[in-house]
Design a protein around this motif. Structure first.
Motif, PDB file in Angstrom:
ATOM      1  N   VAL A 274      -2.743  -6.733   9.031  1.00  0.00           N
ATOM      2  CA  VAL A 274      -3.068  -8.001   9.146  1.00  0.00           C
ATOM      3  C   VAL A 274      -1.696  -9.105   9.052  1.00  0.00           C
ATOM      4  CG1 VAL A 274      -4.157  -9.989   7.882  1.00  0.00           C
ATOM      5  CG2 VAL A 274      -5.585  -8.068   8.623  1.00  0.00           C
ATOM      6  N   SER A 275      -1.037  -8.432   8.119  1.00  0.00           N
ATOM      7  CA  SER A 275       0.432  -9.061   7.733  1.00  0.00           C
ATOM      8  C   SER A 275       1.101  -9.208   9.054  1.00  0.00           C
ATOM      9  CB  SER A 275       1.105  -8.400   6.654  1.00  0.00           C
ATOM     10  OG  SER A 275       0.374  -8.665   5.588  1.00  0.00           O
ATOM     11  N   VAL A 276       1.233  -7.932   9.700  1.00  0.00           N
ATOM     12  CA  VAL A 276       2.122  -7.848  10.964  1.00  0.00           C
ATOM     13  C   VAL A 276       1.580  -8.648  12.088  1.00  0.00           C
ATOM     14  CG1 VAL A 276       2.971  -6.139  12.777  1.00  0.00           C
ATOM     15  CG2 VAL A 276       3.113  -5.427  10.559  1.00  0.00           C
TER      16      VAL A 276
ATOM     17  N   LYS B  29       6.110 -24.108  12.027  1.00  0.00           N
ATOM     18  CA  LYS B  29       5.275 -22.992  11.883  1.00  0.00           C
ATOM     19  C   LYS B  29       4.443 -22.398  10.786  1.00  0.00           C
ATOM     20  CE  LYS B  29       8.802 -20.954  14.218  1.00  0.00           C
ATOM     21  NZ  LYS B  29       9.660 -20.029  14.538  1.00  0.00           N
ATOM     22  N   LEU B  30       5.091 -22.793   9.622  1.00  0.00           N
ATOM     23  CA  LEU B  30       4.343 -22.609   8.494  1.00  0.00           C
ATOM     24  C   LEU B  30       3.294 -23.570   7.924  1.00  0.00           C
ATOM     25  CD1 LEU B  30       7.125 -21.425   5.681  1.00  0.00           C
ATOM     26  CD2 LEU B  30       5.567 -19.939   6.746  1.00  0.00           C
ATOM     27  N   THR B  31       3.418 -24.580   8.554  1.00  0.00           N
ATOM     28  CA  THR B  31       2.576 -25.760   8.392  1.00  0.00           C
ATOM     29  C   THR B  31       1.055 -25.476   9.309  1.00  0.00           C
ATOM     30  OG1 THR B  31       3.943 -27.619   8.008  1.00  0.00           O
ATOM     31  CG2 THR B  31       2.051 -28.102   8.703  1.00  0.00           C
ATOM     32  N   LEU B  32       1.463 -24.867  10.330  1.00  0.00           N
ATOM     33  CA  LEU B  32       0.524 -24.399  11.508  1.00  0.00           C
ATOM     34  C   LEU B  32      -0.407 -23.429  11.031  1.00  0.00           C
ATOM     35  CD1 LEU B  32      -0.941 -24.404  13.964  1.00  0.00           C
ATOM     36  CD2 LEU B  32       0.637 -22.905  14.980  1.00  0.00           C
ATOM     37  N   LEU B  33       0.578 -22.248  10.096  1.00  0.00           N
ATOM     38  CA  LEU B  33      -0.286 -21.176   9.561  1.00  0.00           C
ATOM     39  C   LEU B  33      -1.197 -21.677   8.349  1.00  0.00           C
ATOM     40  CD1 LEU B  33      -0.712 -18.263   8.910  1.00  0.00           C
ATOM     41  CD2 LEU B  33       1.579 -18.173   7.725  1.00  0.00           C
ATOM     42  N   ALA B  34      -0.623 -22.371   7.744  1.00  0.00           N
ATOM     43  CA  ALA B  34      -1.458 -23.062   6.523  1.00  0.00           C
ATOM     44  C   ALA B  34      -2.699 -23.567   6.896  1.00  0.00           C
ATOM     45  CB  ALA B  34      -0.490 -23.725   5.596  1.00  0.00           C
ATOM     46  N   HIS B  35      -2.415 -24.388   7.722  1.00  0.00           N
ATOM     47  CA  HIS B  35      -3.697 -25.255   8.372  1.00  0.00           C
ATOM     48  C   HIS B  35      -4.864 -24.438   8.810  1.00  0.00           C
ATOM     49  CE1 HIS B  35      -6.025 -28.162  10.750  1.00  0.00           C
ATOM     50  NE2 HIS B  35      -5.601 -27.260  11.857  1.00  0.00           N
ATOM     51  N   LYS B  36      -4.185 -23.353   9.925  1.00  0.00           N
ATOM     52  CA  LYS B  36      -5.149 -22.503  10.415  1.00  0.00           C
ATOM     53  C   LYS B  36      -5.754 -21.530   9.313  1.00  0.00           C
ATOM     54  CE  LYS B  36      -4.744 -23.904  14.745  1.00  0.00           C
ATOM     55  NZ  LYS B  36      -5.947 -24.485  15.597  1.00  0.00           N
ATOM     56  N   ARG B  37      -5.009 -20.827   8.428  1.00  0.00           N
ATOM     57  CA  ARG B  37      -5.517 -19.919   7.500  1.00  0.00           C
ATOM     58  C   ARG B  37      -6.426 -20.565   6.433  1.00  0.00           C
ATOM     59  NH1 ARG B  37      -7.468 -18.143   4.022  1.00  0.00           N
ATOM     60  NH2 ARG B  37      -6.943 -16.630   2.344  1.00  0.00           N
TER      61      ARG B  37
ATOM     62  N   ALA C  22       1.968  -7.354  -0.655  1.00  0.00           N
ATOM     63  CA  ALA C  22       2.589  -7.294   0.694  1.00  0.00           C
ATOM     64  C   ALA C  22       2.794  -5.733   1.245  1.00  0.00           C
ATOM     65  CB  ALA C  22       3.952  -7.946   0.495  1.00  0.00           C
ATOM     66  N   ALA C  23       1.942  -5.248   1.699  1.00  0.00           N
ATOM     67  CA  ALA C  23       1.956  -3.740   1.972  1.00  0.00           C
ATOM     68  C   ALA C  23       2.645  -3.740   3.169  1.00  0.00           C
ATOM     69  CB  ALA C  23       0.396  -3.281   2.260  1.00  0.00           C
ATOM     70  N   GLN C  24       3.650  -2.555   3.320  1.00  0.00           N
ATOM     71  CA  GLN C  24       4.561  -2.490   4.519  1.00  0.00           C
ATOM     72  C   GLN C  24       4.554  -0.944   4.452  1.00  0.00           C
ATOM     73  OE1 GLN C  24       8.037  -4.753   4.034  1.00  0.00           O
ATOM     74  NE2 GLN C  24       7.006  -6.444   5.035  1.00  0.00           N
ATOM     75  N   PRO C  25       3.483  -0.133   4.791  1.00  0.00           N
ATOM     76  CA  PRO C  25       3.709   1.409   4.978  1.00  0.00           C
ATOM     77  C   PRO C  25       4.664   1.767   6.242  1.00  0.00           C
ATOM     78  CG  PRO C  25       1.536   0.843   5.712  1.00  0.00           C
ATOM     79  CD  PRO C  25       2.025  -0.534   5.102  1.00  0.00           C
ATOM     80  N   HIS C  26       5.011   0.838   6.977  1.00  0.00           N
ATOM     81  CA  HIS C  26       5.534   1.152   8.304  1.00  0.00           C
ATOM     82  C   HIS C  26       7.251   1.123   8.147  1.00  0.00           C
ATOM     83  CE1 HIS C  26       4.455  -2.934   7.979  1.00  0.00           C
ATOM     84  NE2 HIS C  26       5.434  -3.449   8.472  1.00  0.00           N
ATOM     85  N   ARG C  27       7.746   0.686   6.842  1.00  0.00           N
ATOM     86  CA  ARG C  27       9.143   0.494   6.454  1.00  0.00           C
ATOM     87  C   ARG C  27       9.722   1.770   6.849  1.00  0.00           C
ATOM     88  NH1 ARG C  27      10.640  -0.266   1.642  1.00  0.00           N
ATOM     89  NH2 ARG C  27      12.419  -1.734   1.935  1.00  0.00           N
ATOM     90  N   ALA C  28       9.478   2.945   6.406  1.00  0.00           N
ATOM     91  CA  ALA C  28      10.104   4.187   6.402  1.00  0.00           C
ATOM     92  C   ALA C  28      10.585   4.713   7.936  1.00  0.00           C
ATOM     93  CB  ALA C  28       9.527   5.254   5.881  1.00  0.00           C
TER      94      ALA C  28
ATOM     95  N   SER D 209       1.809 -12.579   4.633  1.00  0.00           N
ATOM     96  CA  SER D 209       1.030 -11.829   3.768  1.00  0.00           C
ATOM     97  C   SER D 209       0.575 -12.584   2.506  1.00  0.00           C
ATOM     98  CB  SER D 209       1.409 -10.302   3.330  1.00  0.00           C
ATOM     99  OG  SER D 209       0.604  -9.640   2.228  1.00  0.00           O
ATOM    100  N   ALA D 210       1.624 -13.190   1.926  1.00  0.00           N
ATOM    101  CA  ALA D 210       1.196 -13.948   0.899  1.00  0.00           C
ATOM    102  C   ALA D 210       0.432 -15.038   1.105  1.00  0.00           C
ATOM    103  CB  ALA D 210       2.734 -14.479   0.305  1.00  0.00           C
ATOM    104  N   MET D 211       0.235 -15.657   2.518  1.00  0.00           N
ATOM    105  CA  MET D 211      -0.570 -16.615   2.752  1.00  0.00           C
ATOM    106  C   MET D 211      -1.845 -16.208   3.136  1.00  0.00           C
ATOM    107  SD  MET D 211       2.002 -19.442   4.629  1.00  0.00           S
ATOM    108  CE  MET D 211       0.868 -20.755   4.549  1.00  0.00           C
ATOM    109  N   ILE D 212      -1.826 -14.861   3.811  1.00  0.00           N
ATOM    110  CA  ILE D 212      -3.079 -14.354   4.154  1.00  0.00           C
ATOM    111  C   ILE D 212      -3.861 -13.958   3.096  1.00  0.00           C
ATOM    112  CG2 ILE D 212      -4.247 -12.638   5.731  1.00  0.00           C
ATOM    113  CD1 ILE D 212      -3.241 -14.946   7.088  1.00  0.00           C
ATOM    114  N   HIS D 213      -2.984 -13.250   2.184  1.00  0.00           N
ATOM    115  CA  HIS D 213      -3.619 -12.499   0.859  1.00  0.00           C
ATOM    116  C   HIS D 213      -3.062 -13.210  -0.366  1.00  0.00           C
ATOM    117  CE1 HIS D 213      -2.928  -9.141   4.057  1.00  0.00           C
ATOM    118  NE2 HIS D 213      -4.214  -9.017   3.841  1.00  0.00           N
TER     119      HIS D 213
END
Length: 808
Positions: free
Chosen positions: A566-568, A639-647, A247-253, A230-234
C-alpha cells in the motif's frame, strides 16, 4: 582505493587487503536489517509502550547517563527504568523481552554479508561484530540467532557492544576492540553502513574500513517518500487493534542488491515499485487458493482475468512455478453482454447508462453497426437518451437482444470449457487488479447456472460500490482500510493498469469452438516496449525478493507485505519520482470496453492551467487519469495536499483555500454607459489570482484597471465560461471556455503574458463573446502581480468616449 562498497560487491571485499586476520562488522543495517524504513519504526509494533514513549525514555536515559556517569551509551535496562520507573523488576524484564521478540520478528540477516562472513571463515579469518547498541553482548547474540538463525550466530567469534563499554564507535570503541584482539590494526577490516561511525571511526582507529552504501540518493528519497506516504495511509493503531510497524519496507534488501545494476529506467520502475506490490499480492493469492482448497469439494482453478491480470499472473508463476493458473479473457464488455436473460436485465443496464454514448450502449446490447446507424438516425437533439431507451425497448429489438445475449453466454461458457474444463463442483477463483469486481458481479450468475461452479473473486484492490454478497476479498480491501483510503488508491489506478496489462486488444466475443475474439490493440509499439521492460523488472523482483533475506523463521508475513504494498502503491500514485514520470510520459490509457478509446495518461499543461485558474481547489473535483503526475513541478506541498484530501476525504470548500484577496477596480460597459466597480480577486497558486467577473448574457465589456494597482504584472489567461461551470466542484480544464480577445490602453506587452502599465490610467479592455445560449456567463482573468504601484491615487477621469469606443 574507494572507501565505499555496494551490497553487490561485498563478495570481493576481502580481496583488496592481503594479510587480513579479522573481519569486523557493524550489526544493524549491515548484518541485521529490518523490514522497516527506520530503526525506530519497529517501536510502532510494540503496542505498549508506544513508539513515542519508547523514544522519550531512551532520550532521558542517555541524558541521565551523561550527567551522572559521564557516558553517552546506555543499556536497554536503563531505558526501561526511565520508561516505567514504578514497575517491578520482573515487569520491566518482561517489557524488555517483548521488545527483543518484536525486533527479532522484524529483523533478518542480510545474505550478502552472511556470504562474506562464510568466505572470511573459510579463509581462516576471525569474524567479530562491533555495534553501537543499547543491547549487551548476550542480548545481541540472541537477537542475531532468533532473527537470522543459529548458523549465522555461529559464524561470529566475538561480539562487542557500546553499552558494555560505555563508549560508541565514534568515541573509540573500534580502537579498544583492536587493542583487545592483539593483532596488527592493518590486519583488521571493518565494514558498516554508517559513514561516520564505521568508516571515519574505523580509519581513525587505524584499521581498514569500508562504508556499506545501501542506497543511492534517488533510492533514499523514494524510500523516504514511501515512509512519509505510509505515515499518512497508516496514521496510527486504534485502541484494541494489533500493533504493527508504521513504515514496512521488506523490499529494501532486494533493492539494495539489484537496483545499482539496473540501467533501464523502465525495468528499474518495475523492480523497485511494481514488483514489491505484486509480489505481496502473489503470496496472498497463493494463501487464498490454499484456503479455498480446504473448504471446496472440487478443484480450485486460479483464473487471472486478462488484460489487467497479465502481469500479476506472470509474477504469480515466478513465485510459485509449480502452481497452475490460467489466463482467462473475460472483459467488462463480454461479462455484461452475457447477462441479458430478461427484459428487466436490459432495463437495469439502461438505467445505469444515462451518460453514455448511443454507440457504446447499442454495441453493448449486441446490435450490429448497420442496426446502430439506423437507430441513431432517428434520435432527436433533445431527450436523445429517453428516445434511445424507447427504441431499444421495442418488442422486436428486445427479443433480438435477449436471443443474442443467450447465445453470447453459451459462447463464453464454451470458451471456459475449452480453456479450463471445470467440473460442476469446482471453484473458479477469478483474480484481477480490482476494483469493484464488476466482471464477477455480471458473470457469476451465468457461470453458476450454466457450469454449476462456485465463483470466488480475489483482487489486488477491492473497493465495492454496493453489497452484492458475493465471495470477494481484496489483498488491499475493506478488512484493512477505510473507504477514503480505498477510494484514494482507486483514483489514480490507471497507471497500474497500463503497467500490468497484456499487449493485446480487449476481448469482445468468443468463437463457437472456444477461442477469444479481440478488438484491435490501440496502444502504440513504443508504449508496449516500455511496458515489457517494466514487467521484466517486476518479474525479476518477484524471483529475487527473498534471496537477500535470511530468517530463522522464513514464514511470509502477509500483513507486513500488505502495508508495504500500500505504501509503495500510494507513493507511486501520489508522489511519483521524476525518473518514473519520464518512463510514463508518453503513455496512453485505453479504456477496457472493447471500443478502442484511448486517452493520455497525464498532461502537465492541464494541471498547471487548472491550478492557476482555481488553485488547490482544482484538485478537489478534477477528474484526471493520473493527476499527481500532472502536478509534478508544482512542489511537494501541492501533492501532499492532494494526498491528504483524498486519503481523509476532506470536505473543503473553495473559500477554505482563500487567505487573502485583491480588490481590483474594473469598468463595465454595455455600449451606452460605462460604470465603475470593484471585483474581489482570490489567490490560486504560485502567486496567481483569479478575478471572476459576471457579464450576464454576454452583454457587458469589461475594463480591468490594472494600472491603478501595478506597474508590472503577468496575465496568464482571460476566458469566458458559464457561471455554473466555474462554480462546479467537478473541474474540467478547458471545458466550455471561450478565449477572450483583449485590447490594451496604456499597457504594453513586454513578453509572453508579461505587461507594463504606463500609468495609473492603464487598463485592459475585453469585449464580450457572441451569445451561445441562455446561461449566465462570466469572465475569469488569471493574473500575477509583479511590481506594485507605489502611490494609488484616483486615476484621471479619462475619456468616456475612448472607453466606449474600446468597448464597442
Amino acid at each position: 582505493m574507494t572507501d565505499t562498497i555496494l551490497a553487490r560487491d561485498l563478495s570481493t571485499a576481502l580481496d583488496a587487503w592481503p594479510g587480513l586476520r579479522v573481519l569486523s562488522l557493524d550489526c544493524f543495517d549491515t548484518l541485521l536489517w529490518r523490514d522497516t524504513h527506520a530503526p525506530q519504526d519497529v517501536f510502532g509494533a510494540l503496542g505498549a509502550p508506544n513508539a513515542h514513549q519508547r523514544v522519550w525514555a531512551e532520550q532521558r536515559a542517555r541524558g541521565t547517563a551523561t550527567l551522572r556517569h559521564h557516558r553517552n551509551e546506555v543499556s536497554i535496562a536503563e531505558i526501561y527504568a526511565e520508561l516505567a520507573p514504578n514497575a517491578t523488576a520482573d515487569a520491566r524484564a518482561a517489557m524488555v523481552a517483548h521488545e527483543l521478540a518484536t525486533e527479532a520478528r522484524h529483523c533478518f540477516g542480510f545474505a550478502p554479508v552472511i556470504a562474506l562472513m562464510q568466505t572470511a571463515r573459510a579463509r581462516g579469518l576471525m569474524v567479530i561484530v562491533i555495534s553501537d547498541t543499547y543491547l549487551d553482548r548476550e542480548q545481541l547474540g540472541a537477537l542475531i540467532a532468533h532473527a537470522a538463525g543459529a548458523p549465522v550466530r555461529a559464524l561470529i567469534d566475538r561480539i562487542y557492544c557500546s553499552s558494555d563499554y560505555g563508549v560508541s564507535k565514534g568515541e573509540g570503541l573500534i580502537g579498544k576492540v583492536a587493542a583487545q584482539l592483539g593483532v596488527r590494526r592493518d590486519a583488521i577490516l571493518h565494514i558498516g553502513d554508517n559513514r561516520a561511525a564505521d568508516l571515519v571511526a574505523g580509519q581513525k582507529a587505524g584499521v581498514h574500513a569500508l562504508h556499506l552504501k545501501q542506497f543511492g540518493t534517488t533510492t533514499e528519497q523514494r524510500l523516504r517518500l514511501e515512509a512519509a506516504t505510509s505515515a499518512m495511509i497508516h496514521p496510527g493503531t486504534a485502541i484494541g487493534e494489533a500493533a504493527d510497524v508504521p513504515a514496512a519496507q521488506p523490499h529494501r534488501a532486494a533493492i539494495a542488491v539489484a537496483e545499482p545494476g539496473i540501467d533501464d529506467p523502465a525495468e528499474r520502475l518495475g523492480y523497485t515499485t511494481i514488483g514489491p506490490v505484486l509480489r505481496g499480492f502473489a503470496d496472498w493469492i497463493a494463501r487464498e487458493a490454499a484456503t479455498l482448497r480446504t473448504t471446496c469439494t472440487g478443484r480450485v482453478h486460479v483464473l487471472f482475468l486478462m488484460r489487467d491480470g497479465h502481469l500479476p499472473r506472470l509474477v504469480q508463476d515466478a513465485v510459485a512455478p509449480d502452481g497452475i493458473s490460467h489466463a482467462i479473457e473475460i472483459s467488462r464488455f463480454t461479462a455484461t453482454a452475457a447477462t441479458f436473460e430478461t427484459e428487466d436485465d436490459v432495463t437495469r443496464y439502461l438505467e445505469g447508462e444515462a451518460g453514455s454514448s448511443a454507440d457504446a450502449i447499442l454495441t453493448q446490447l449486441l446490435f450490429v453497426p448497420a442496426e446502430i446507424a439506423v437507430m441513431k438516425r432517428g434520435l432527436p437533439a433533445q431527450g436523445a437518451h429517453a428516445a434511445l431507451v424507447k427504441a431499444i425497448r421495442a418488442p422486436h429489438r428486445m427479443a433480438r437482444i435477449l436471443t443474442r445475449s443467450r447465445a453470447f453466454a453459451e459462447r463464453l461458457c464454451g470458451y471456459l470449457r475449452a480453456t479450463v474444463a471445470p467440473d460442476a463442483s469446482d471453484t473458479l477463483m477469478l483474480v484481477d487488479l480490482g476494483y469493484n469486481g464488476s466482471v464477477q458481479n455480471q458473470v457469476e450468475p451465468v457461470l453458476r447456472r450454466a457450469l454449476g461452479v462456485a465463483v470466488a473473486g480475489r483482487y489486488l484492490l477491492l473497493r465495492e460500490q454496493d453489497m452484492p454478497g458475493l465471495d470477494k476479498r481484496g489483498f488491499i480491501g475493506a478488512r484493512h482500510y477505510d473507504a477514503n483510503t480505498l477510494e484514494a488508491l482507486c483514483g489514480n489506478v490507471a497507471v497500474l493498469e497500463q503497467l500490468c496489462t497484456a499487449a493485446q486488444g480487449s476481448v469482445v466475443d468468443y468463437t463457437a469452438d472456444g477461442h477469444s475474439v479481440r478488438a484491435a490493440n490501440a496502444i502504440k509499439g513504443a508504449q508496449s516496449e516500455t511496458r515489457d521492460a517494466v514487467q521484466r523488472g517486476a518479474i525479476r523482483y518477484a524471483r529475487e525478493a527473498v534471496t537477500p533475506i535470511v530468517r530463522a523463521s522464513p514464514a511470509t508475513d502477509i500483513d507486513v507485505q500488505r502495508r508495504a504494498a500500500v505504501s509503495v502503491l500510494a507513493r507511486l500514485m501520489f508522489l511519483p519520482m521524476p525518473d518514473e514520470l519520464a518512463v510514463l510520459d508518453q503513455f496512453q490509457h485505453d479504456v477496457n470496453l472493447g471500443g478502442g478509446e484511448v486517452v493520455p495518461l497525464f498532461d502537465r499543461a492541464i494541471a498547471q492551467r487548472g491550478l492557476r485558474q482555481r488553485g488547490l481547489f482544482y484538485m478537489r473535483g478534477s477528474e484526471r487519469m493520473y493527476l499527481p503526475a500532472e502536478l509534478h513541478g508544482e512542489g511537494l506541498a501541492v501533492k501532499l495536499t492532494l494526498l491528504a484530501h483524498k486519503r481523509f476525504g476532506l470536505a473543503l470548500k473553495y473559500a477554505d483555500f482563500i487567505d487573502r484577496t485583491i480588490t481590483l477596480p474594473v469598468l463595465i460597459a454595455d455600449g451606452r454607459t460605462v460604470d465603475t466597480a470593484t471585483i474581489t480577486a482570490t489567490p490560486t497558486h504560485d502567486g496567481y489570482f483569479v478575478a471572476p467577473i459576471p457579464i450576464s448574457d454576454c452583454r457587458y465589456a469589461i475594463g480591468l484597471q490594472f494600472g491603478q494597482l501595478y506597474e508590472w504584472l503577468q496575465v496568464e489567461s482571460a476566458v469566458f465560461m458559464p457561471v455554473d461551470r466555474f462554480l462546479s466542484d467537478r473541474q474540467r480544464a478547458g471545458a466550455e471556455e471561450v478565449a477572450a480577445v483583449p485590447t490594451l490602453e496604456g499597457m504594453e506587452q513586454a513578453g509572453p503574458h508579461l505587461f507594463r502599465c504606463e500609468d495609473r490610467a492603464a487598463f485592459m479592455m475585453i469585449p464580450p463573446p457572441p451569445r451561445a445560449d441562455a446561461r449566465a456567463m462570466m469572465l475569469a482573468v488569471v493574473f500575477r502581480p509583479i511590481v506594485a504601484r507605489d502611490a494609488v491615487d484616483t486615476p484621471p477621469a479619462g475619456s468616456a468616449r475612448a472607453i466606449m469606443e474600446v468597448a464597442r
